[in-house]
Write a protein that holds these residues in place. Structure first.
Motif, PDB file in Angstrom:
ATOM      1  N   ALA A  89       0.836  -1.206   0.000  1.00 22.50           N
ATOM      2  CA  ALA A  89       0.000   0.000   0.000  1.00 22.50           C
ATOM      3  C   ALA A  89       0.868   1.252   0.000  1.00 22.50           C
ATOM      4  CB  ALA A  89      -0.913   0.005   1.226  1.00 22.50           C
ATOM      5  N   VAL A  90       0.253   2.373  -0.406  1.00 17.61           N
ATOM      6  CA  VAL A  90       0.933   3.663  -0.377  1.00 17.61           C
ATOM      7  C   VAL A  90       0.433   4.426   0.856  1.00 17.61           C
ATOM      8  CG1 VAL A  90       1.232   5.877  -1.552  1.00 17.61           C
ATOM      9  CG2 VAL A  90       1.180   3.742  -2.879  1.00 17.61           C
ATOM     10  N   LEU A  91       1.382   4.968   1.609  1.00 14.86           N
ATOM     11  CA  LEU A  91       1.062   5.668   2.850  1.00 14.86           C
ATOM     12  C   LEU A  91       1.572   7.098   2.749  1.00 14.86           C
ATOM     13  CD1 LEU A  91       0.499   5.834   5.999  1.00 14.86           C
ATOM     14  CD2 LEU A  91       2.805   4.893   6.298  1.00 14.86           C
ATOM     15  N   ILE A  92       0.775   8.058   3.248  1.00  5.88           N
ATOM     16  CA  ILE A  92       1.259   9.437   3.292  1.00  5.88           C
ATOM     17  C   ILE A  92       0.893  10.061   4.636  1.00  5.88           C
ATOM     18  CG2 ILE A  92      -0.806  10.346   2.107  1.00  5.88           C
ATOM     19  CD1 ILE A  92       1.136  12.408   0.795  1.00  5.88           C
ATOM     20  N   GLY A  93       1.824  10.837   5.172  1.00  9.57           N
ATOM     21  CA  GLY A  93       1.574  11.472   6.472  1.00  9.57           C
ATOM     22  C   GLY A  93       2.787  12.250   6.933  1.00  9.57           C
ATOM     23  N   LEU A  94       2.672  12.804   8.133  1.00  8.16           N
ATOM     24  CA  LEU A  94       3.833  13.421   8.784  1.00  8.16           C
ATOM     25  C   LEU A  94       4.469  12.307   9.602  1.00  8.16           C
ATOM     26  CD1 LEU A  94       2.198  16.814   9.832  1.00  8.16           C
ATOM     27  CD2 LEU A  94       4.179  16.574   8.318  1.00  8.16           C
ATOM     28  N   LEU A  95       5.433  11.597   8.994  1.00  7.76           N
ATOM     29  CA  LEU A  95       5.860  10.305   9.532  1.00  7.76           C
ATOM     30  C   LEU A  95       7.073  10.380  10.449  1.00  7.76           C
ATOM     31  CD1 LEU A  95       5.287   8.111   6.331  1.00  7.76           C
ATOM     32  CD2 LEU A  95       3.687   8.592   8.193  1.00  7.76           C
ATOM     33  N   LYS A  96       7.493  11.610  10.809  1.00  4.03           N
ATOM     34  CA  LYS A  96       8.684  11.768  11.656  1.00  4.03           C
ATOM     35  C   LYS A  96       9.819  10.875  11.154  1.00  4.03           C
ATOM     36  CE  LYS A  96       6.018  13.252  15.633  1.00  4.03           C
ATOM     37  NZ  LYS A  96       5.624  13.138  17.007  1.00  4.03           N
ATOM     38  N   PRO A  97      10.314  11.159   9.965  1.00  2.00           N
ATOM     39  CA  PRO A  97      11.225  10.233   9.289  1.00  2.00           C
ATOM     40  C   PRO A  97      12.553  10.021  10.012  1.00  2.00           C
ATOM     41  CG  PRO A  97      11.131  12.332   8.125  1.00  2.00           C
ATOM     42  CD  PRO A  97      10.050  12.359   9.149  1.00  2.00           C
ATOM     43  N   TYR A  98      12.938  10.982  10.863  1.00  2.41           N
ATOM     44  CA  TYR A  98      14.256  10.847  11.501  1.00  2.41           C
ATOM     45  C   TYR A  98      14.170  10.117  12.841  1.00  2.41           C
ATOM     46  CZ  TYR A  98      15.266  14.355   7.982  1.00  2.41           C
ATOM     47  OH  TYR A  98      15.389  15.017   6.792  1.00  2.41           O
ATOM     48  N   GLU A  99      12.986   9.643  13.180  1.00  3.60           N
ATOM     49  CA  GLU A  99      12.802   8.938  14.443  1.00  3.60           C
ATOM     50  C   GLU A  99      12.421   7.495  14.178  1.00  3.60           C
ATOM     51  OE1 GLU A  99       9.840  10.845  16.851  1.00  3.60           O
ATOM     52  OE2 GLU A  99      10.751  12.815  16.576  1.00  3.60           O
ATOM     53  N   ALA A 100      12.625   6.630  15.158  1.00  4.12           N
ATOM     54  CA  ALA A 100      12.051   5.287  15.172  1.00  4.12           C
ATOM     55  C   ALA A 100      12.423   4.433  13.959  1.00  4.12           C
ATOM     56  CB  ALA A 100      10.525   5.361  15.304  1.00  4.12           C
ATOM     57  N   LYS A 101      13.613   3.900  14.035  1.00  7.44           N
ATOM     58  CA  LYS A 101      14.114   2.990  13.005  1.00  7.44           C
ATOM     59  C   LYS A 101      13.218   1.748  12.870  1.00  7.44           C
ATOM     60  CE  LYS A 101      18.674   1.279  11.842  1.00  7.44           C
ATOM     61  NZ  LYS A 101      20.111   1.325  12.094  1.00  7.44           N
ATOM     62  N   GLU A 102      12.637   1.323  13.994  1.00  4.87           N
ATOM     63  CA  GLU A 102      11.763   0.128  13.961  1.00  4.87           C
ATOM     64  C   GLU A 102      10.560   0.346  13.064  1.00  4.87           C
ATOM     65  OE1 GLU A 102      11.767   1.879  17.329  1.00  4.87           O
ATOM     66  OE2 GLU A 102      13.870   1.460  16.832  1.00  4.87           O
ATOM     67  N   ARG A 103      10.029   1.579  13.132  1.00  5.04           N
ATOM     68  CA  ARG A 103       8.861   1.889  12.303  1.00  5.04           C
ATOM     69  C   ARG A 103       9.222   1.738  10.833  1.00  5.04           C
ATOM     70  NH1 ARG A 103       6.954   6.479  14.768  1.00  5.04           N
ATOM     71  NH2 ARG A 103       8.374   7.807  13.606  1.00  5.04           N
ATOM     72  N   LEU A 104      10.393   2.272  10.478  1.00  4.36           N
ATOM     73  CA  LEU A 104      10.869   2.198   9.100  1.00  4.36           C
ATOM     74  C   LEU A 104      11.043   0.734   8.669  1.00  4.36           C
ATOM     75  CD1 LEU A 104      11.268   4.731   7.527  1.00  4.36           C
ATOM     76  CD2 LEU A 104      13.703   4.679   8.036  1.00  4.36           C
ATOM     77  N   ALA A 105      11.625  -0.047   9.580  1.00  8.93           N
ATOM     78  CA  ALA A 105      11.839  -1.466   9.275  1.00  8.93           C
ATOM     79  C   ALA A 105      10.498  -2.163   9.049  1.00  8.93           C
ATOM     80  CB  ALA A 105      12.607  -2.130  10.422  1.00  8.93           C
ATOM     81  N   ALA A 106       9.512  -1.837   9.868  1.00  7.63           N
ATOM     82  CA  ALA A 106       8.192  -2.468   9.745  1.00  7.63           C
ATOM     83  C   ALA A 106       7.530  -2.081   8.424  1.00  7.63           C
ATOM     84  CB  ALA A 106       7.313  -2.074  10.923  1.00  7.63           C
ATOM     85  N   LEU A 107       7.667  -0.791   8.054  1.00 11.33           N
ATOM     86  CA  LEU A 107       7.098  -0.335   6.780  1.00 11.33           C
ATOM     87  C   LEU A 107       7.750  -1.066   5.617  1.00 11.33           C
ATOM     88  CD1 LEU A 107       6.920   3.536   7.450  1.00 11.33           C
ATOM     89  CD2 LEU A 107       4.960   1.997   7.149  1.00 11.33           C
ATOM     90  N   ASN A 108       9.071  -1.223   5.697  1.00 13.49           N
ATOM     91  CA  ASN A 108       9.788  -1.907   4.617  1.00 13.49           C
ATOM     92  C   ASN A 108       9.438  -3.388   4.575  1.00 13.49           C
ATOM     93  OD1 ASN A 108      11.072   0.288   3.435  1.00 13.49           O
ATOM     94  ND2 ASN A 108      12.706   0.268   4.980  1.00 13.49           N
TER      95      ASN A 108
END
Lengths: 375, 375
Positions: A89-108
């Motif tokens: 899916a495509v997600l858009i938001g204010l995702l605080k990209p410089y925080e929470a590496k786990e979130r990024l890993a989960a998205l990937n």
């Protein structure tokens, strides 16, 4: 099958905004998208479910995300929320990209294509999509109101039968979108406003709002438009001029935040010690550590009878209009790529390319990768 | 022996004002008065003891009241505070004359001459002494700020890259000093303001602030300048017009208080039921029961997603300027009667005679006696 666009209720503490408002829902529907929302997702912004025309309401987050092609959010999703998103899916938001590496890993791990609006290139074509600006305007306005409401003096000059009240003296530090809105709000209320920004270009904008520019006599403008490093003497001269302006103010509003970085300390403990008895600081940078050395994020601290406020998530205090602006930013970002109910993103587009955080199972944004490493 | 003027720290809950500020202390001293204050009596208003020139500071209330000829207060004294006053002293303050018969009895038992500024004749010569007006201006300003801070929309029209935000719609009911200041504050912030008052004369004042007068089509103006009784049809027509204005507003500010009486209910439960989702009521009359049927004094009530605020003691939220204005009112009232350190009140003066509550052991104000009986 047309594109399915989904919006769940925001679950972060204190978050009252929503990424889809009735007006943008209508516009997305006109582009052929099917719309799905979790029940009551707009209620905190005072948009009721029946206000949304042509939207299917689901009782749960899972129900609203199931089968979604495009997910709109205000805040970053939690790991549980990511787990409810369909793969790809495509997600858009204010995702605080410089925080929470786990979130990024989960998205990937779920191969989510994520656009983080903090990364939006700040070029003129992208202004209508600039969520940092629209939410910054809300934050600056709220800071002005907090300052006025907490000040033990009138902001405006007041002529009464018992005598004249002089206007309050406000100093705004940092004249970006938020700072300019804080200046405008305090000026509207009749305060005497001074403002400071390290960028010499801010002088004109500050003065155009009727405020006075605090001239430290030091310019950081260097070759090629870049700021040059100041000498120790220049730094001291600058700090002293600013300390004097702080000491003279009834209210200091600080707005010097840098996305992804700790906010610079501008108002030191010493400077607070020189402030007027009963003065107020509203520190808009509290979220990223604060521009005042004594700020406690989310708290009200009193030091030397100076009241230091460190409010968090200011746009969420005015969710109706903050959501309206934010939802329009998102619509403006996405609408060029939606036609007849199909999503076709042009990956060569400068705005798209600058804003994409991760795609096809990998983090693709260069600066984020550099700061967080591969995830 | 010159006149001794005394000020103790205000002890009422939530009271931050003081009846003597450095500026008026200087002026009283110039008239030859000896000044005595309880330690830290001005601190809550952000006036420190060293800010007062020529004032003797005492560690206790008893110490500051002992031997005093003239006692200045903001709030009515408690029975314990009255017990600390020298017999025959002169007291001035906002004494809530229509409340607490016991207080009146205690004042009379100690033969205190008490001036209650609520009783001040509202003639033009007395305007500079009008504490209800000066504190009403503070209250109206604070109501405007509370309304703006609680509103989930911008007050001003805002033109952003993402689109235009329409200004919020504010309705102010009651256009006395407080109402006019609320109108001015909301107008300053850029809201679209409508206002209503039963007095036809208010129309011009409302319009001079740039607000729109809500014309109910019914005039209560009768013979000889008195309001006439409306017919049932007229009353219904008036209520319906007002209900429509209430329903259209994002913010309703009510300011219809009558000194010494319960506030009239103007915004009924039914009218709240017809208001916009997320709208706000700020009820300035909360102290005397409220102009909205659902107001709870000092509380924030939510009904039908309408947020009803009933703030108390609004001037105390801005104690620095509220005290400055109040202290000037008191100075203007007393100064004509102080010369070379002696107090010589002209009892035949219209303003003096109208404001005196009790004297020589008896309640002398006709209306107060009529309402409370002899005390």
């Amino acid at each position: 099958m047309p594109l399915t666009l989904a919006v769940a209720r925001e679950r972060s503490d204190g978050e009252s905004r929503t990424a889809l408002v009735p007006e943008t829902a209508k516009k997305f529907a006109a582009l052929g998208a099917r719309l799905r929302m979790e029940q009551s997702a707009g209620v905190q912004s005072h948009f009721l479910d029946p206000d949304y025309i042509g939207v299917d309401f689901m009782p749960s987050l899972e129900g609203s995300y199931a089968g979604a092609d495009l997910i709109l959010r205000v805040t970053p999703p939690s790991l549980a929320e990511i787990a409810a998103m369909p793969e790809g899916a495509v997600l858009i938001g204010l995702l605080k990209p410089y925080e929470a590496k786990e979130r990024l890993a989960a998205l990937n791990a779920r191969k989510i294509t994520a656009f983080s609006l903090e990364l939006l290139p700040r070029i003129s074509r992208a202004q209508s999509m600039d969520a940092l600006s629209s939410q910054g305007a809300c934050a600056g306005y709220q800071c002005g109101l907090i300052a006025a409401a907490r000040c033990t003096k009138f902001f405006p000059m007041l002529t009464t039968a018992a005598g004249t009240i002089r206007p309050a003296r406000v100093l705004v530090i940092g004249a970006g979108v938020a700072g300019l809105q804080a200046i405008a709000t305090c000026k509207r209320l009749g305060a005497m406003v001074e403002a400071y920004d390290v960028r010499a270009a801010a002088k004109e904008q500050i003065e155009s709002l009727g405020a006075k520019f605090v001239d430290t006599g030091v310019s950081a403008d260097g070759a090629g438009g870049y700021a040059r490093e100041l000498t120790a003497e220049e730094k001291a001269a600058q700090a002293e001029k600013l300390a004097k302006a702080v000491a003279a103010a009834d209210v200091v509003i600080t707005t010097a935040a840098i996305p992804g970085k700790k906010a610079p300390v501008i108002v030191t403990r010493d400077m607070v010690g020189r402030m007027k008895y009963g003065a107020i600081i509203v520190d808009m940078a509290a979220e990223s550590g604060g521009n005042c050395e004594l700020t406690q994020p989310g708290e009200h601290v009193i030091a030397n009878d100076v009241n230091i406020h460190g409010p968090l998530n200011l746009p969420s205090r005015m969710p109706t209009h903050a959501s309206e602006l934010y939802a329009k930013n998102i619509y403006n970002f996405l609408s060029p790529w939606i036609k007849d109910g199909a999503l076709n993103i042009d990956w060569s587009d400068e705005v798209v390319a600058g804003t994409v955080l991760c795609r096809d199972g990998a983090t693709v944004h260069a600066t984020v990768k550099q700061i967080l490493g591969d995830a």
